[in-house]
Enzyme design. Structure first.
Site, PDB file in Angstrom:
ATOM      1  N   GLY A  34      45.407  44.025  37.534  1.00  0.00           N
ATOM      2  CA  GLY A  34      46.083  42.739  37.404  1.00  0.00           C
ATOM      3  C   GLY A  34      45.071  41.635  37.622  1.00  0.00           C
ATOM      4  O   GLY A  34      43.942  41.881  38.060  1.00  0.00           O
ATOM      5  N   LEU A  35      45.461  40.431  37.323  1.00  0.00           N
ATOM      6  CA  LEU A  35      44.561  39.290  37.460  1.00  0.00           C
ATOM      7  C   LEU A  35      44.137  39.066  38.907  1.00  0.00           C
ATOM      8  O   LEU A  35      44.831  39.493  39.839  1.00  0.00           O
ATOM      9  CB  LEU A  35      45.250  38.028  36.941  1.00  0.00           C
ATOM     10  CG  LEU A  35      45.501  37.948  35.430  1.00  0.00           C
ATOM     11  CD1 LEU A  35      46.489  36.827  35.122  1.00  0.00           C
ATOM     12  CD2 LEU A  35      44.187  37.736  34.688  1.00  0.00           C
ATOM     13  N   SER A  36      43.023  38.373  39.091  1.00  0.00           N
ATOM     14  CA  SER A  36      42.608  37.955  40.420  1.00  0.00           C
ATOM     15  C   SER A  36      43.702  37.066  41.002  1.00  0.00           C
ATOM     16  O   SER A  36      44.196  36.155  40.338  1.00  0.00           O
ATOM     17  CB  SER A  36      41.292  37.168  40.324  1.00  0.00           C
ATOM     18  OG  SER A  36      40.907  36.694  41.600  1.00  0.00           O
ATOM     19  N   SER A  38      46.684  38.217  41.831  1.00  0.00           N
ATOM     20  CA  SER A  38      48.006  38.765  41.506  1.00  0.00           C
ATOM     21  C   SER A  38      48.674  39.413  42.710  1.00  0.00           C
ATOM     22  O   SER A  38      49.897  39.596  42.739  1.00  0.00           O
ATOM     23  CB  SER A  38      47.902  39.790  40.362  1.00  0.00           C
ATOM     24  OG  SER A  38      47.052  40.858  40.723  1.00  0.00           O
ATOM     25  N   GLY A  39      47.877  39.758  43.714  1.00  0.00           N
ATOM     26  CA  GLY A  39      48.427  40.362  44.929  1.00  0.00           C
ATOM     27  C   GLY A  39      48.088  41.824  45.107  1.00  0.00           C
ATOM     28  O   GLY A  39      48.669  42.510  45.952  1.00  0.00           O
ATOM     29  N   LYS A  40      47.137  42.329  44.345  1.00  0.00           N
ATOM     30  CA  LYS A  40      46.806  43.760  44.365  1.00  0.00           C
ATOM     31  C   LYS A  40      46.483  44.259  45.772  1.00  0.00           C
ATOM     32  O   LYS A  40      47.115  45.185  46.273  1.00  0.00           O
ATOM     33  CB  LYS A  40      45.623  44.043  43.423  1.00  0.00           C
ATOM     34  CG  LYS A  40      45.906  43.754  41.956  1.00  0.00           C
ATOM     35  CD  LYS A  40      44.735  44.118  41.060  1.00  0.00           C
ATOM     36  CE  LYS A  40      43.478  43.299  41.332  1.00  0.00           C
ATOM     37  NZ  LYS A  40      43.670  41.845  41.098  1.00  0.00           N
ATOM     38  N   SER A 108      39.709  45.368  36.774  1.00  0.00           N
ATOM     39  CA  SER A 108      39.451  46.310  35.666  1.00  0.00           C
ATOM     40  C   SER A 108      40.117  45.808  34.387  1.00  0.00           C
ATOM     41  O   SER A 108      41.109  46.378  33.937  1.00  0.00           O
ATOM     42  CB  SER A 108      39.901  47.731  36.015  1.00  0.00           C
ATOM     43  OG  SER A 108      41.124  47.772  36.712  1.00  0.00           O
TER      44      SER A 108
END
Length: 197
Positions: A34-36, A38-40, A108
């Site tokens: 997910g985007l920077s 996004s909360g990963k 990624s």
């Protein structure tokens, strides 16, 4: 008699299934993309705590704990980013072979790079899309990266000057907008339990 008969290869004695049985869990590598912003990593760390309380052994890998050591010295060129993901995938495969559950948090950004990771890791790989819009990620901008990217201070920033290819058919999607971190983590944990028990 050759030494090979006296000292058999370790993994011929204990395979992944045996180690999973010891840990009472099935090894999986949940690859958060997910985007920077996004909360990963935040979701992963909350999920790790929830799963730990349930008795599961989990390792979270993200940019903070990988780039400081394993991938120290790698830059942000296309080649270095690819090598970064390759090394992470190889380490994740080793964790899985040891019966450990991994939650990997890496932008990624391309389908090609995630396919490479999947091919290295094998059947343990699960692609998890942390679905947060670019607008929401920019609103959060906890590290000020989007502001710098918009100002041209960061080149090839994913979502701004470099593309992000969202997964076409991820194994699971966590839509974060309108949800608390705890809610997002719980949704993922609910899915993960169907794969690791």
């Amino acid at each position: 008699m050759s030494s090979a008969h006296i000292y058999p290869i370790y993994d011929q004695l204990l395979d992944q299934e045996a180690k999973e049985k010891l840990l009472n869990q099935k090894a999986k590598v949940f690859w958060f993309t997910g985007l920077s912003g996004s909360g990963k990593s935040t979701i992963a760390k909350h999920a790790e705590k929830q799963l730990h309380k349930m008795g599961f052994l989990v390792k979270v890998l993200d940019g903070d704990n990988v780039r400081d050591r394993l991938n120290k010295g790698l830059g942000f060129s296309v080649e270095d980013r690819t090598e970064n993901i390759r090394r992470i995938a190889e380490v994740s495969r080793l964790f899985a072979e040891t019966g450990v559950i991994c939650i990997n948090c890496f932008v990624s950004p391309t389908r090609e790079i995630r396919t490479m990771a999947k091919e290295i890791i094998g059947d343990s790989f699960e692609e998890i899309f942390i679905g947060t819009s670019l607008e929401e990620c920019e609103n959060r901008d906890t590290k000020g990266l989007y502001k710098k990217a918009r100002a041209g201070e960061i080149k090839d920033f994913t979502g701004i000057s470099s593309p992000f290819e969202a997964p076409e058919s991820p194994d699971y999607t966590v839509e974060t907008e309108g949800k608390s971190v705890e809610e997002s983590a719980s949704l993922f944990v609910e899915y993960a339990l169907t794969k690791i028990k």
